[in-house]
Design a protein around this motif. Sequence first.
Motif, PDB file in Angstrom:
ATOM      1  N   THR A 113      10.195  -5.366   6.118  1.00  0.00           N
ATOM      2  CA  THR A 113       9.663  -4.984   7.423  1.00  0.00           C
ATOM      3  C   THR A 113       9.838  -6.145   8.394  1.00  0.00           C
ATOM      4  OG1 THR A 113       7.407  -5.823   7.149  1.00  0.00           O
ATOM      5  CG2 THR A 113       7.906  -3.689   6.153  1.00  0.00           C
ATOM      6  N   GLU A 114       9.493  -5.917   9.639  1.00  0.00           N
ATOM      7  CA  GLU A 114       9.558  -6.995  10.626  1.00  0.00           C
ATOM      8  C   GLU A 114       8.480  -8.041  10.387  1.00  0.00           C
ATOM      9  OE1 GLU A 114       8.273  -5.910  14.623  1.00  0.00           O
ATOM     10  OE2 GLU A 114       7.680  -3.941  13.822  1.00  0.00           O
ATOM     11  N   GLU A 144       4.331   4.042   4.818  1.00  0.00           N
ATOM     12  CA  GLU A 144       4.176   4.211   6.264  1.00  0.00           C
ATOM     13  C   GLU A 144       3.436   3.030   6.888  1.00  0.00           C
ATOM     14  OE1 GLU A 144       2.135   7.351   9.425  1.00  0.00           O
ATOM     15  OE2 GLU A 144       2.249   7.834   7.289  1.00  0.00           O
ATOM     16  N   HIS A 147       5.019  -0.658   7.899  1.00  0.00           N
ATOM     17  CA  HIS A 147       5.789  -0.806   9.138  1.00  0.00           C
ATOM     18  C   HIS A 147       4.888  -0.801  10.380  1.00  0.00           C
ATOM     19  CE1 HIS A 147       9.698  -0.471   7.174  1.00  0.00           C
ATOM     20  NE2 HIS A 147       9.240   0.560   6.495  1.00  0.00           N
ATOM     21  N   ASP A 148       3.727  -0.140  10.250  1.00  0.00           N
ATOM     22  CA  ASP A 148       2.860   0.025  11.423  1.00  0.00           C
ATOM     23  C   ASP A 148       1.876  -1.122  11.608  1.00  0.00           C
ATOM     24  OD1 ASP A 148       4.118   2.439  11.752  1.00  0.00           O
ATOM     25  OD2 ASP A 148       2.506   3.626  10.834  1.00  0.00           O
TER      26      ASP A 148
END
Length: 344
Positions: A113-114, A144, A147-148
Amino acid sequence: MIRKRLLAFGLPMAWGAMAITYKLACPLAQQNGLGARVVTSAVFFAVGTGLILHVRRALLRELREVKKVAGVAQSVLLRPLPPRVDGLNVAAAQLSADRGAVIGGDLYEVIATEHGVRVVMGDVRGHGLGAVGTVAAVLGSFREAVHDEVDLACVLRRLERALGRHLRERARAEHPSAGGEPESPVAEEFVTVLLLEIRQDGEVRVLNCGHPWPYLLSGARAEPLTRAEPLPPLGPFPLPAELPAVRCGRLLPGETLFLHTDGVEDARDGHGRFFPLPAALAEAVAAGPVSPQSVLRAVLAGLLRHTGGRPADDVALLLLRNDRRHVVRQPPGEPVGHRAHRLT
């Protein structure tokens, strides 16, 4: 499909028609002599044997189809991990204690992920197909949320909410007559969860809810990543208001993290002795050269020898080696290797 079904029903009907025709139309079948009776018995025995063999082949074919569909569904749920994730060399394996099941109550996932590479490993109470629904709820939420959510603690809270919803829905399905919201969704149901984040500079942060701590493999050493006190498992008790992550320094190039479920250390041999995981890891890294794949093979082979090829509980292993080429300089006073403290 229709043609297969016609063939499946047509052949037994043809054999039955032949037997009936022989009994009603053949003069030999109307005689009462010993020879006639022997021939008639032979005919019906052959027809009966043919029907049994046909039914057996049909059942085996259906069983193969069911296993194929189940294998595809389970591989989608606990999908194979790529060999490399954002510069990390990855190796994983899972063994179900239930025969015929590809997966059981253990779960793992690695996602870039970022915010860094985020990892989950968990263990649902119990094993086998009964735990697959809980595995699906936790993994779906993790895939999910990573990433959020910027904060690892928020990811954990998402997993807690997803597990709570799943248990309430399962309780309503199992006890539809109760109506309303069940007070205790599923008694004694819980999941141990280890959330791990490896940032671009190699910094490792961990949140642990009742799960075994990973091991750090560095050179010829195999030591626990940290000995901090874990949080309670998800399910029986709500998470505390504050969720301090454990900061474990940096995973340096060439170092490996070994994650596992408690089915590994709790595995027993015929004399009731536990599997010596630290000794198995020490032997694997001493043999060298160390790679996630070689350590995975060595530990699995030792575990299967120890248990006689049949572990009593589900087993999951996951290894992550830092193969990134660049090394980020470490600020003075920052912990290195397996030394850890909690973030406030």
